[in-house]
Design a protein around this motif. Structure first.
Motif, PDB file in Angstrom:
ATOM      1  N   TYR A 107       0.809  -1.212   0.000  1.00 42.32           N
ATOM      2  CA  TYR A 107       0.000   0.000   0.000  1.00 42.32           C
ATOM      3  C   TYR A 107       0.842   1.262   0.000  1.00 42.32           C
ATOM      4  O   TYR A 107       0.333   2.353  -0.212  1.00 42.32           O
ATOM      5  CB  TYR A 107      -0.976  -0.028   1.178  1.00 42.32           C
ATOM      6  CG  TYR A 107      -2.031  -1.083   0.984  1.00 42.32           C
ATOM      7  CD1 TYR A 107      -3.090  -0.861   0.119  1.00 42.32           C
ATOM      8  CD2 TYR A 107      -1.945  -2.308   1.626  1.00 42.32           C
ATOM      9  CE1 TYR A 107      -4.049  -1.834  -0.097  1.00 42.32           C
ATOM     10  CE2 TYR A 107      -2.907  -3.280   1.416  1.00 42.32           C
ATOM     11  CZ  TYR A 107      -3.953  -3.038   0.563  1.00 42.32           C
ATOM     12  OH  TYR A 107      -4.901  -3.995   0.343  1.00 42.32           O
ATOM     13  N   ARG A 140     -12.976  -0.639  -2.557  1.00 46.53           N
ATOM     14  CA  ARG A 140     -12.266  -1.925  -2.498  1.00 46.53           C
ATOM     15  C   ARG A 140     -12.331  -2.642  -3.843  1.00 46.53           C
ATOM     16  O   ARG A 140     -11.327  -3.112  -4.365  1.00 46.53           O
ATOM     17  CB  ARG A 140     -12.864  -2.812  -1.412  1.00 46.53           C
ATOM     18  CG  ARG A 140     -12.113  -4.130  -1.257  1.00 46.53           C
ATOM     19  CD  ARG A 140     -12.870  -5.126  -0.470  1.00 46.53           C
ATOM     20  NE  ARG A 140     -13.854  -5.727  -1.383  1.00 46.53           N
ATOM     21  CZ  ARG A 140     -14.876  -6.460  -1.004  1.00 46.53           C
ATOM     22  NH1 ARG A 140     -15.091  -6.668   0.275  1.00 46.53           N
ATOM     23  NH2 ARG A 140     -15.704  -6.970  -1.874  1.00 46.53           N
ATOM     24  N   LEU A 179      -8.419  -3.436  -3.633  1.00 50.03           N
ATOM     25  CA  LEU A 179      -7.808  -3.474  -2.308  1.00 50.03           C
ATOM     26  C   LEU A 179      -8.011  -4.863  -1.725  1.00 50.03           C
ATOM     27  O   LEU A 179      -8.930  -5.586  -2.104  1.00 50.03           O
ATOM     28  CB  LEU A 179      -8.438  -2.414  -1.403  1.00 50.03           C
ATOM     29  CG  LEU A 179      -8.335  -0.972  -1.900  1.00 50.03           C
ATOM     30  CD1 LEU A 179      -9.088  -0.033  -0.984  1.00 50.03           C
ATOM     31  CD2 LEU A 179      -6.891  -0.538  -2.035  1.00 50.03           C
ATOM     32  N   SER A 180      -7.187  -5.222  -0.811  1.00 49.67           N
ATOM     33  CA  SER A 180      -7.235  -6.559  -0.205  1.00 49.67           C
ATOM     34  C   SER A 180      -8.591  -6.789   0.461  1.00 49.67           C
ATOM     35  O   SER A 180      -9.037  -5.967   1.263  1.00 49.67           O
ATOM     36  CB  SER A 180      -6.127  -6.689   0.833  1.00 49.67           C
ATOM     37  OG  SER A 180      -6.315  -7.835   1.606  1.00 49.67           O
ATOM     38  N   TYR A 187      -8.734  -4.288   3.680  1.00 47.27           N
ATOM     39  CA  TYR A 187      -9.130  -2.986   3.140  1.00 47.27           C
ATOM     40  C   TYR A 187      -9.696  -2.055   4.206  1.00 47.27           C
ATOM     41  O   TYR A 187      -9.440  -0.857   4.173  1.00 47.27           O
ATOM     42  CB  TYR A 187     -10.115  -3.138   1.981  1.00 47.27           C
ATOM     43  CG  TYR A 187     -11.519  -3.542   2.363  1.00 47.27           C
ATOM     44  CD1 TYR A 187     -12.505  -2.592   2.495  1.00 47.27           C
ATOM     45  CD2 TYR A 187     -11.853  -4.875   2.597  1.00 47.27           C
ATOM     46  CE1 TYR A 187     -13.799  -2.955   2.848  1.00 47.27           C
ATOM     47  CE2 TYR A 187     -13.128  -5.240   2.938  1.00 47.27           C
ATOM     48  CZ  TYR A 187     -14.100  -4.282   3.067  1.00 47.27           C
ATOM     49  OH  TYR A 187     -15.367  -4.619   3.408  1.00 47.27           O
ATOM     50  N   LYS A 188     -10.446  -2.577   5.178  1.00 48.97           N
ATOM     51  CA  LYS A 188     -11.011  -1.703   6.215  1.00 48.97           C
ATOM     52  C   LYS A 188      -9.906  -1.089   7.065  1.00 48.97           C
ATOM     53  O   LYS A 188      -9.951   0.094   7.395  1.00 48.97           O
ATOM     54  CB  LYS A 188     -11.991  -2.484   7.092  1.00 48.97           C
ATOM     55  CG  LYS A 188     -13.290  -2.789   6.399  1.00 48.97           C
ATOM     56  CD  LYS A 188     -14.244  -3.482   7.327  1.00 48.97           C
ATOM     57  CE  LYS A 188     -15.549  -3.792   6.611  1.00 48.97           C
ATOM     58  NZ  LYS A 188     -16.491  -4.512   7.455  1.00 48.97           N
ATOM     59  N   ILE A 221      -8.039   1.578   4.880  1.00 49.09           N
ATOM     60  CA  ILE A 221      -8.827   2.805   4.702  1.00 49.09           C
ATOM     61  C   ILE A 221      -8.923   3.561   6.013  1.00 49.09           C
ATOM     62  O   ILE A 221      -8.821   4.795   6.035  1.00 49.09           O
ATOM     63  CB  ILE A 221     -10.200   2.477   4.093  1.00 49.09           C
ATOM     64  CG1 ILE A 221      -9.997   2.070   2.631  1.00 49.09           C
ATOM     65  CG2 ILE A 221     -11.152   3.660   4.209  1.00 49.09           C
ATOM     66  CD1 ILE A 221     -11.241   1.688   1.892  1.00 49.09           C
TER      67      ILE A 221
END
Length: 136
Positions: free
Chosen positions: A23, A49, A54-55, A59-60, A63
């Motif tokens: 990232y 995502r 995004l993974s 992703y959470k 972010i």
């Protein structure tokens, strides 16, 4: 135990390994833009995502970390002006111009009156203006 069809299934996940994403490769400007889009609710976290791959597991967290770093305290979103708002804006601009003209006239009138008072006080030795302080 007899090894039959069940033995064909393995616990090996070689073909299903999740690709690691660095990232830090994302530019800061992209991160800021993405967080501003999410904060202004123009795009959801799930849409981000999916769109930017995004993974699915991280992703959470990513972010959230980006929001802590790049989110503005004050979120401004400009909306396009409607035709009614533009018409109101033009009316207000016209009103401002009219008031500026009135102000110019009032200032010129004030200068003219002060000049007239100065001339009357000097030429006719009249005391028109009230003296300030105890010398009245």
């Amino acid at each position: 135990m007899k090894k039959g069809k069940e033995a064909m299934l393995t616990d090996s996940m070689n073909g299903f390994k999740e690709k690691k994403i660095n990232y830090n490769d994302y530019e800061v400007s992209f991160r800021r833009w993405l967080i501003s889009m999410i904060d202004s609710e123009k795009i959801s976290i799930q849409e981000a995502r999916n769109r930017f791959q995004l993974s699915p597991t991280e992703y959470k967290k990513i972010i959230k970390r980006w929001q802590e770093r790049y989110s503005d305290e004050l979120h401004l979103s400009l909306q396009a002006m409607s035709s009614k708002a533009r018409a109101d804006n033009k009316k207000l601009e016209q009103r401002i111009k009219e008031l500026e003209k009135q102000l110019d006239l009032a200032q010129m009138k004030n200068v003219a009156l002060n000049t007239m008072i100065d001339i009357a006080e000097n030429d006719y030795k009249l005391e028109i203006r009230k003296k300030s302080g105890p010398k009245q």
